[in-house]
Design an enzyme around this catalytic site. Structure first.
Site, PDB file in Angstrom:
ATOM      1  N   ARG A 250     -13.977  73.327  52.218  1.00  0.00           N
ATOM      2  CA  ARG A 250     -14.058  72.700  50.894  1.00  0.00           C
ATOM      3  C   ARG A 250     -14.636  71.290  50.998  1.00  0.00           C
ATOM      4  NH1 ARG A 250      -8.615  71.594  47.765  1.00  0.00           N
ATOM      5  NH2 ARG A 250      -8.344  70.366  49.637  1.00  0.00           N
ATOM      6  N   CYS A 376     -14.123  73.472  68.743  1.00  0.00           N
ATOM      7  CA  CYS A 376     -12.738  73.949  68.858  1.00  0.00           C
ATOM      8  C   CYS A 376     -12.312  74.002  70.322  1.00  0.00           C
ATOM      9  CB  CYS A 376     -12.581  75.306  68.180  1.00  0.00           C
ATOM     10  SG  CYS A 376     -13.634  76.574  68.859  1.00  0.00           S
TER      11      CYS A 376
END
Ligand code: SAH
Length: 432
Positions: A250, A376
């Protein structure tokens, strides 16, 4: 569900009785006074097994337990070399993480009430965050060390739970966890996912599948920030989705209005769909090497009535090289590759790979372009990553300004005493 640990004389593992005392080497207790939960084999001087018959130290006194032992899965106390109490945890002679500590309070028993309370606290934390945001939403409810439950992951996808034990301690207590989760959350079904690499390191095997209740009859759909996604509970990557990137999807979208966007390593379209729907991007090209992921991503776009995303199956490295060589331009590039470093020893290789894809991404951007770049790999620190970006800036002769430094969504908290949980980095940058 079957659990196989091949222990010849398995103790009544899930009970709370303290069955051994682990004595640390001199001057090795400091991390545990700082509440780090992993006691590595290298820190241990001696393991004293308590003989349940004699109710005192048995014949193994002084024996150093180095491999599969009768203590596997059992509760032990950890003390300093001088005998001071350090913490209480669960022993595993097959793992380099020999003991996982769950409490630092001497009076705290690791009984059913204790584990139930830890689950309740983790779930209450998510509730207080308003997660999942809707009945058909998804969130991580239990995040291992971050929730004081080292070795247990629980994710919620609408009415279903996915449980992933990553430590023998939790695998041997699975029935108890499942029992309490069904009581607390009343799910329709619970699916077990097993990470075979971690399970091997911990010396257990679990058969993945439906643990409790039933699987959804129709394809499961969840919503994230009003966007709908199909979730494959049994076969999807991770436990079905990259919930850690939820808020980054978002937030990145806010920078993409009217832009032509490239979403590299798109999986089922998290950044691409948010760019189109929330960010009003002009168009998106989204690439992943997994055909299955791309097929789901296409289905997700259809499900949401999105028509301005072009999905491609392809290798990230080759696709980037091809786009640069072909003189293509995008006004924004998202890079969210898989883990490049499996440990600190792979750091240099990983940083080279990050440098390579980020350099190519920068070359695709005009001045004023947006780069959303993620990592990550837990062994790459945010500082390592920024230093890598500085190298890209030097090499390309372009300025890179970090507009936002972000991590995982708040349902993946980071316990300050265990920074191993801090793995996700997401930098939103402007390239000059
Ligand atoms: N951006 C996604 C998550 C991406 S995870 C989201 O927010 O949901 C990393 C993705 O990289 C996975 O989908 C995996 O299939 C893909 N991948 C792994 N190796 C790749 C490669 N060499 N080239 C392209 N994609 C790759």
């Amino acid at each position: 569900m079957t659990l196989s640990t091949d222990t010849p004389h398995a103790p009544p593992i899930a009970d709370a009785a303290v069955r051994g005392t682990v004595v640390l080497k001199p001057r090795r207790a400091r991390p545990f006074f700082a509440r780090h939960p992993w006691v590595l084999d290298s820190a241990i001087k001696r393991v004293d097994v308590i003989d349940p018959e004699a109710g005192a130290f048995g014949p193994d006194v002084g024996a150093v337990v180095t491999e599969a032992s009768t203590l596997d899965g059992a509760v032990v106390d950890v003390t300093t070399s001088r005998g001071e109490f350090v913490g209480r945890g669960i022993f595993n002679g097959r793992s380099r993480i020999r003991i996982r500590l769950y409490t630092f309070e001497k009076d705290q028993q690791l009984d059913r009430t204790f584990w139930h309370h830890r689950l309740e606290t983790a779930i209450d934390t998510r509730r207080s965050l308003g997660l999942p945001a809707t009945a058909d939403g998804a969130a991580r409810l239990v995040f291992s060390e971050a929730d004081g439950l080292s070795g247990l992951i629980v994710d919620r996808y609408a009415d279903y739970l996915v449980v992933q034990p990553t430590a023998l301690a939790c695998a041997t207590r699975l029935d108890m966890f499942i029992g309490h989760l069904t009581k607390l959350l009343d799910p329709r079904g619970i699916v077990l996912r097993a990470d075979s690499t971690l399970a091997r390191l911990e010396g257990f095997e679990l058969e993945a599948g439906t643990l409790w209740g039933e699987l959804p009859a129709d394809p499961l759909v969840i919503s994230e920030h009003g966007i709908r996604y199909y979730i494959d509970l049994e076969g999807g990557q991770k436990t079905g989705a990259y919930l850690d990137q939820r808020d980054n999807h978002r937030q990145a979208a806010q920078y993409l209005s009217g832009r032509r966007v490239l979403d590299m390593f798109c999986y089922t379209g998290g950044f691409a769909l948010a760019a189109s729907m929330l960010g009003k991007a002009a168009s998106v090209v989204a690439v992943d090497s997994s055909r299955k992921a791309i097929e789901t991503a296409e289905a997700n776009a259809r499900l949401n009535g999105i028509e301005n995303i072009e999905f491609r199956v392809g290798s990230g490295f080759e696709t980037l090289d091809g786009l640069v060589d072909g003189g293509e331009q995008f006004e924004a590039v998202v890079l969210d590759p898989p883990k490049f470093a499996s440990g600190r020893h792979k750091l240099d290789d990983a940083l080279r790979a990050y440098h390579r894809i980020n350099r190519q991404a920068v070359r695709l951007l005009p001045p004023g372009g947006i780069l959303v770049t993620c990592s990550c790999s837990g062994s790459v620190t945010p500082y390592d990553f920024v230093a890598m970006l500085a190298g890209v800036s030097q090499r390309t002769g372009r300025d890179i300004q970090i507009l936002e430094s972000r991590g995982a969504s708040p349902d993946h908290p980071i316990r300050v005493s265990c920074l191993e949980n801090e793995y996700l980095k997401c930098f939103i940058c402007r390239v000059g």
